[in-house]
Motif scaffolding. Structure first.
Motif, short mmCIF file in Angstrom:
data_model
loop_
_atom_site.label_atom_id
_atom_site.label_comp_id
_atom_site.label_asym_id
_atom_site.label_seq_id
_atom_site.Cartn_x
_atom_site.Cartn_y
_atom_site.Cartn_z
N ALA A 179 0.79 -1.28 0.13
CA ALA A 179 -0.11 0.02 0.06
C ALA A 179 0.93 1.43 0.05
O ALA A 179 0.61 2.21 -0.73
N THR A 180 2.08 1.28 0.74
CA THR A 180 2.73 2.32 0.70
C THR A 180 3.47 2.85 -0.53
O THR A 180 3.39 3.73 -1.03
N TYR A 181 4.08 1.72 -1.18
CA TYR A 181 4.51 1.87 -2.70
C TYR A 181 3.29 2.18 -3.65
O TYR A 181 3.67 2.91 -4.63
N GLU A 182 2.18 1.66 -3.42
CA GLU A 182 1.18 1.76 -4.55
C GLU A 182 0.75 3.42 -4.54
O GLU A 182 0.51 4.13 -5.37
N HIS A 183 0.70 4.05 -3.27
CA HIS A 183 0.42 5.34 -2.79
C HIS A 183 1.43 6.31 -3.73
O HIS A 183 1.28 7.14 -4.09
N MET A 184 2.73 6.08 -3.27
CA MET A 184 3.75 6.52 -3.84
C MET A 184 3.76 6.58 -5.46
O MET A 184 3.92 7.78 -6.02
N ALA A 185 3.44 5.36 -5.94
CA ALA A 185 3.35 5.22 -7.51
C ALA A 185 2.50 6.12 -7.98
O ALA A 185 2.77 6.82 -8.97
N LYS A 186 1.10 6.43 -7.35
CA LYS A 186 0.11 6.95 -7.75
C LYS A 186 0.37 8.53 -7.81
O LYS A 186 0.10 9.23 -8.72
N VAL A 187 0.84 8.87 -6.65
CA VAL A 187 1.61 10.27 -6.80
C VAL A 187 2.66 10.76 -7.66
O VAL A 187 2.44 11.81 -8.32
N LEU A 188 3.32 9.86 -7.90
CA LEU A 188 4.22 10.10 -8.86
C LEU A 188 3.83 10.13 -10.14
O LEU A 188 4.29 11.00 -11.06
N LEU A 189 2.79 9.23 -10.50
CA LEU A 189 2.37 9.17 -11.81
C LEU A 189 1.52 10.41 -11.93
O LEU A 189 1.15 10.97 -13.23
N THR A 212 1.67 13.31 -10.76
CA THR A 212 2.33 14.85 -10.59
C THR A 212 3.76 14.51 -11.64
O THR A 212 4.21 15.58 -11.95
N GLY A 213 4.45 13.38 -11.76
CA GLY A 213 5.71 13.33 -12.34
C GLY A 213 6.64 13.81 -11.60
O GLY A 213 7.82 13.97 -11.96
N ALA A 241 5.88 12.46 -4.31
CA ALA A 241 5.42 11.24 -3.79
C ALA A 241 6.33 10.89 -2.53
O ALA A 241 5.65 9.98 -2.00
N THR A 242 6.84 11.49 -1.94
CA THR A 242 7.64 11.06 -0.89
C THR A 242 7.42 12.10 0.26
O THR A 242 8.02 11.90 1.51
N VAL A 243 6.75 13.00 0.17
CA VAL A 243 6.29 13.92 1.22
C VAL A 243 4.88 14.04 1.85
O VAL A 243 3.92 13.72 0.92
#
Length: 192
Positions: free
Chosen positions: A39-49, A51-52, A57-59
């Motif tokens: 879930a942690t990495y899915e959230h990070m990936a979602k934000v990264l995708l 916002t680019g 994705a890490t704050v």
């Protein structure tokens, strides 16, 4: 026409098999990780995708309530940290420094450094690499539109992103996470 349908069906089948293989591989890789890692990495990936921007994705961030001044929030951050018994180990008035070096006005930016030294020692005893994430930082920033924001590192990756931390260490890290989120959220509301 039949050939085209068969080719498209074959492509679809290959895509499905590829997806299943990728899912199985991901589950195998995450098998020894903390149950919250996925879930942690899915959230990070979602934000990264969305916002680019890997930093986004890490704050964690919170917009400061309208009407509060930089000084109001500065005092709130310090008060919450003191109340929650986390040690202030430094403050960096970077916006003021930029202004001095440029010789012209610049946005307000201040970085606060907080640490629970005993928890920090336990994290470093677990892994020397954790030293790169210490001390915990809070940034009070005036954006380009003049609005105030508070930022801090999303600690979920450090707590849940790999093999499970030993229970006592995980509990200590979770306490620090709660403190940093309280400083972020209460500071943004100007609460003391």
């Amino acid at each position: 026409m039949r050939l085209a349908k068969n080719i498209l069906a074959l492509i679809g089948l290959i895509a499905i098999v590829g997806g299943v293989v990728a899912t199985i591989k991901a589950q195998t890789l995450l098998a020894g990780f903390d149950p919250e890692a996925r879930a942690t990495y899915e959230h990070m990936a979602k934000v990264l995708l969305e916002t680019g921007n890997p930093a986004e994705a890490t704050v964690w961030k919170a917009k400061v309530r309208d009407g509060l001044t930089f000084d109001d929030v500065d005092q709130a951050i310090k008060s919450v940290a003191t109340t929650m018994n986390i040690k202030n180990v430094g403050e960096l008035p970077l916006g003021d420094q930029v202004e001095k070096m440029q010789g012209s006005p610049w946005r307000k930016l201040k970085i606060y450094l907080y640490c629970n030294p005993l928890t920090a020692a336990k994290m470093i005893d677990y892994s020397d690499a954790f030293s790169a994430y210490l001390p915990c930082r809070i940034a009070l920033l005036q954006d380009k539109a003049g609005k105030l924001w508070i930022y801090t590192l999303n600690m979920d990756m450090l707590i849940y992103g790999g093999k499970p931390l030993p229970p006592e260490l995980k509990q200590e890290a979770f306490k620090v996470k709660e403190i940093m989120q309280a400083i972020l959220n209460r500071g943004a509301e100007g609460e003391f």
